[in-house]
Design a protein around this motif. Structure first.
Motif, PDB file in Angstrom:
ATOM      1  N   TYR A 131      24.984 -30.360  19.055  1.00 45.99           N
ATOM      2  CA  TYR A 131      23.626 -30.423  18.415  1.00 45.99           C
ATOM      3  C   TYR A 131      22.953 -31.764  18.585  1.00 45.99           C
ATOM      4  CZ  TYR A 131      25.871 -26.225  16.277  1.00 45.99           C
ATOM      5  OH  TYR A 131      26.432 -25.109  16.110  1.00 45.99           O
ATOM      6  N   TRP A 150      16.287 -16.506  13.859  1.00 45.34           N
ATOM      7  CA  TRP A 150      17.584 -17.430  13.939  1.00 45.34           C
ATOM      8  C   TRP A 150      18.883 -16.717  14.881  1.00 45.34           C
ATOM      9  CZ3 TRP A 150      17.505 -22.163  11.511  1.00 45.34           C
ATOM     10  CH2 TRP A 150      16.283 -22.243  10.493  1.00 45.34           C
ATOM     11  N   ALA A 197      18.201 -29.438  17.096  1.00 44.98           N
ATOM     12  CA  ALA A 197      18.711 -28.407  16.693  1.00 44.98           C
ATOM     13  C   ALA A 197      18.102 -28.185  15.331  1.00 44.98           C
ATOM     14  CB  ALA A 197      20.199 -28.315  17.043  1.00 44.98           C
ATOM     15  N   LEU A 214      26.690 -19.764  10.059  1.00 45.72           N
ATOM     16  CA  LEU A 214      25.731 -20.698  10.853  1.00 45.72           C
ATOM     17  C   LEU A 214      24.781 -20.056  11.759  1.00 45.72           C
ATOM     18  CD1 LEU A 214      25.255 -23.815  11.819  1.00 45.72           C
ATOM     19  CD2 LEU A 214      27.118 -23.567  13.506  1.00 45.72           C
ATOM     20  N   GLU A 215      23.661 -20.596  11.717  1.00 51.79           N
ATOM     21  CA  GLU A 215      22.635 -20.298  12.581  1.00 51.79           C
ATOM     22  C   GLU A 215      21.678 -21.156  13.171  1.00 51.79           C
ATOM     23  OE1 GLU A 215      21.696 -15.623  10.712  1.00 51.79           O
ATOM     24  OE2 GLU A 215      20.397 -17.327  10.422  1.00 51.79           O
ATOM     25  N   VAL A 216      21.258 -20.961  14.251  1.00 56.85           N
ATOM     26  CA  VAL A 216      20.382 -22.123  15.046  1.00 56.85           C
ATOM     27  C   VAL A 216      19.125 -21.401  15.265  1.00 56.85           C
ATOM     28  CG1 VAL A 216      20.023 -23.379  16.811  1.00 56.85           C
ATOM     29  CG2 VAL A 216      22.169 -23.170  16.019  1.00 56.85           C
ATOM     30  N   GLU A 217      17.756 -22.119  15.137  1.00 55.39           N
ATOM     31  CA  GLU A 217      16.564 -21.769  15.170  1.00 55.39           C
ATOM     32  C   GLU A 217      16.336 -20.807  16.637  1.00 55.39           C
ATOM     33  OE1 GLU A 217      11.919 -23.298  14.651  1.00 55.39           O
ATOM     34  OE2 GLU A 217      13.435 -24.613  15.319  1.00 55.39           O
ATOM     35  N   HIS A 266      17.513 -24.836  23.240  1.00 54.49           N
ATOM     36  CA  HIS A 266      18.108 -24.544  21.850  1.00 54.49           C
ATOM     37  C   HIS A 266      18.266 -25.692  21.105  1.00 54.49           C
ATOM     38  CE1 HIS A 266      18.948 -20.194  23.283  1.00 54.49           C
ATOM     39  NE2 HIS A 266      19.846 -20.871  23.991  1.00 54.49           N
ATOM     40  N   HIS A 299      19.089 -25.947  12.059  1.00 51.28           N
ATOM     41  CA  HIS A 299      20.182 -24.922  11.817  1.00 51.28           C
ATOM     42  C   HIS A 299      20.385 -24.984  10.269  1.00 51.28           C
ATOM     43  CE1 HIS A 299      21.859 -29.208  12.232  1.00 51.28           C
ATOM     44  NE2 HIS A 299      23.089 -28.801  11.344  1.00 51.28           N
TER      45      HIS A 299
END
Length: 341
Positions: free
Chosen positions: A251, A236, A267, A226-229, A33, A269
């Protein structure tokens, strides 16, 4: 699928074998991630830092502006108003759909970040921090710079040591490039925002981007957004805070990507509406507070790819340049302060 929260307490207290097992687990999450989450990591001052953040952002506009950050390519110091930073300018998708460092102006220049922040570093740095007066916030400077910043620096170096073990490179490979302690800490406030403004498409709390240093430590409140790819499935992954008040997100940043020749990826985001408001057409997103430690390499350290990560199958992807050159390139993109061709 989500990003797991890993108990990091064993890294400082266990046997060498247990440390390596934990390091391998943490590094595998970074490979998946570009991010992970840690609990029981040794920092217990989050309540204090959130109280201090709240006090700073409740200062009058005049008091905040008196500490204003200069919008140039140098490291950020002091207060940046809402809309000052445009993270949409620093990364864009390539032909494969992957986010890369943006090298030109071929991005939407009108996208706005709805946040304000205060950036600082240790006293004595060549780029000094314009602190608010102790009359305005008693003890703010001493606690932020003298207590919380060193705690975060210590944790960041422990995490990088874990990555060294997980990548099977000599201990000190990354941390030996951090002797001048140029890490930066940011307190960040996202004011209340009507959902309809978000739906219009020009405003996000923060647009998709990668950070610039080795790694980022991120403490967030319970607001969410908050979101991460999601590299495996597209889209997301929400990074919903756990009930543990000491949880910290970690991150991967651009510097570590360069050093490993892309073996580790940064990361990507962003910050959008929290899950409870995602399907709403109206309403107001509540204010949100975060604290980020950007762990940086020494400014004159070479952050070009290490020879061990350059092979016939993976030729050198990034130039040899200093950490300051990489940093100035990235901050210059934020503020349109890059050298012009």
């Amino acid at each position: 699928m989500s990003i797991p929260a890993i108990d990091f307490s064993a890294f400082r207290k266990s046997t060498e074998q247990e440390r390596r097992e934990l390091a391998n687990r943490v590094t595998e999450e970074f490979k998946k991630h570009g991010a992970t989450r840690l609990i029981n990591h040794g920092i217990t001052g989050e309540i204090d830092i959130r109280e201090q953040s709240d006090k700073f952002f409740k200062l009058s506009e005049a008091e905040k502006v008196a500490t204003a950050n200069v919008r140039d390519a140098n490291p950020q110091r002091g207060y940046s108003h809402v809309g000052s930073e445009a993270t949409s300018k620093v990364n864009k998708r390539d032909q494969k759909g992957e986010f890369q460092i943006c090298e030109d102006d071929d991005v939407d220049q009108e996208l706005i970040d709805a946040k304000e922040h205060f950036d600082y570093t240790r006293d004595g740095d060549e780029y000094p921090t314009p602190w608010p007066s102790d009359v305005s916030i008693p003890g703010f400077h001493d606690w932020m710079e003298g207590t919380f910043l060193p705690d975060c620096m210590r944790l960041a170096r422990d995490v990088l040591t874990a990555i060294e073990l997980g990548l099977d490179v000599p201990v000190g490979t990354f941390t030996s490039c951090m002797e001048s302690r140029v890490d930066e800490l940011r307190i960040q406030h996202y004011p209340p925002l009507p959902v309809e403004k978000l739906k219009a498409g020009k405003i996000k709390r923060c647009h998709p981007h990668t950070d610039f240093g080795f790694i980022t430590l991120l403490f967030q409140d319970a607001t969410g957004g908050l979101e991460v790819e999601d590299r495996a499935n597209g889209g997301w992954l929400p990074v919903t805070p756990t009930a543990d008040p000491t949880e910290v997100g970690v991150y991967i940043g651009d510097t570590l990507v360069h050093k490993t020749n892309g073996h580790l990826r940064a990361a990507v985001h962003h910050v959008v509406a929290p899950l409870s408001l995602k399907d709403r057409e109206d309403g107001v997103m509540p204010e949100r507070f975060t604290i980020a430690l950007f762990a940086k390499a020494d400014r004159h350290a070479d952050v070009g790819p290490m020879p061990r990560f350059i092979t016939s199958e993976t030729p050198q992807r990034f130039p040899s340049l200093t950490a300051l050159e990489l940093h100035n390139k990235r901050v210059g993109q934020l503020y349109d302060a890059r050298p012009k061709a």
